[in-house]
Design a protein around this motif. Sequence first.
Motif, PDB file in Angstrom:
ATOM      1  N   TYR A 168       0.801  -1.232   0.000  1.00  0.00           N
ATOM      2  CA  TYR A 168       0.000   0.000   0.000  1.00  0.00           C
ATOM      3  C   TYR A 168       0.830   1.277   0.000  1.00  0.00           C
ATOM      4  CZ  TYR A 168       1.002  -0.142   5.035  1.00  0.00           C
ATOM      5  OH  TYR A 168       1.635  -0.198   6.253  1.00  0.00           O
ATOM      6  N   ASP A 169       2.113   1.195   0.311  1.00  0.00           N
ATOM      7  CA  ASP A 169       2.969   2.391   0.388  1.00  0.00           C
ATOM      8  C   ASP A 169       3.925   2.366  -0.804  1.00  0.00           C
ATOM      9  OD1 ASP A 169       4.903   4.322   0.946  1.00  0.00           O
ATOM     10  OD2 ASP A 169       4.873   3.944   3.106  1.00  0.00           O
ATOM     11  N   ARG A 170       3.559   3.087  -1.873  1.00  0.00           N
ATOM     12  CA  ARG A 170       4.329   3.020  -3.118  1.00  0.00           C
ATOM     13  C   ARG A 170       5.757   3.531  -2.931  1.00  0.00           C
ATOM     14  NH1 ARG A 170       2.286   1.974  -7.915  1.00  0.00           N
ATOM     15  NH2 ARG A 170       0.183   2.493  -7.198  1.00  0.00           N
ATOM     16  N   ASP A 171       5.915   4.620  -2.189  1.00  0.00           N
ATOM     17  CA  ASP A 171       7.266   5.153  -1.965  1.00  0.00           C
ATOM     18  C   ASP A 171       8.147   4.124  -1.275  1.00  0.00           C
ATOM     19  OD1 ASP A 171       6.561   7.521  -3.183  1.00  0.00           O
ATOM     20  OD2 ASP A 171       6.179   8.599  -1.297  1.00  0.00           O
ATOM     21  N   TYR A 172       7.594   3.454  -0.276  1.00  0.00           N
ATOM     22  CA  TYR A 172       8.362   2.435   0.442  1.00  0.00           C
ATOM     23  C   TYR A 172       8.657   1.240  -0.471  1.00  0.00           C
ATOM     24  CZ  TYR A 172       9.599  -1.281   3.665  1.00  0.00           C
ATOM     25  OH  TYR A 172      10.258  -2.318   4.282  1.00  0.00           O
TER      26      TYR A 172
END
Length: 278
Positions: free
Chosen positions: A196-200
């Motif tokens: 769910y966390d694209r940056d991560y």
Amino acid sequence: MDDYSAWVGRSETREDVATAAPVAGLAALLDHDVSPWVSGEVPPLGHWLYFLPTARQSVIGEDGHPCRDSTSLLPPVPLPRRMWAGSRIEFLSPIPVDAALTRVTTIDAIKPKRGTSGDLLFVTLRHDITADGVAAIREEQDIVFRESAPASPVPAPSPAGPAETEPADAVRSVLPDPVLLFRYSALTFNAHRIHYDRDYAEGVEGYAGLVVHGPLIATLLIDHALRAGFAPRAFRFRAEAPLIDGAPFDLCLTREGGGARLWARDVAGRITMRADLA
């Protein structure tokens, strides 16, 4: 790596109730119009909706998983990346909705390996689940721990080989958008940030986008088989490559004897998961 042989044989027992709400949520996620499930029973692979993680927020690590220490079942492995690589499941008897569930989880094996990307540690868990005291599920689950990702995201490899163009008896397309991934994470209380966390997912773990959950792909594959009229007694799957959000992928099924061979194929034609159903 350290010697983890002392961890083999460790076990834990958990209890739950096969309530109806998660089953209804899964039916909505799978976009059922006419349900292929047996009424009043938890569907195949629906046991993953129970025994959810309940670690306190203060012990959640950077990746979204609970931190591993001497009190957890899994060993404190110094390899930060973790994935569910596959499972082998036997459906021994139906799980009635509202049944009392007990799951005994045992570490069956821990095997360190050296791969092209560095150190790997494979952990095999055995889950034995009873419903109202009756043996219902036997599952062997493979988890792999890996080293940190390279500094920049690794592009998805180009499709290669004849298997990626193999014809199938039944094909259905699914669009893995962030909403689908979020809803499955919510159903399974899965806080792994790669979903769910694209940056991560891109900047820390080196993926090309959000990663579709392995058990979600497996659930979609067995749902594909159920829609085709199969009643599975056993199911096994193996993840072969990450499946990234943003483009449709195909669920493929070929009948073999009384069972079926299944696979997930991404937009480039690459097989990302293989499965067999008996």
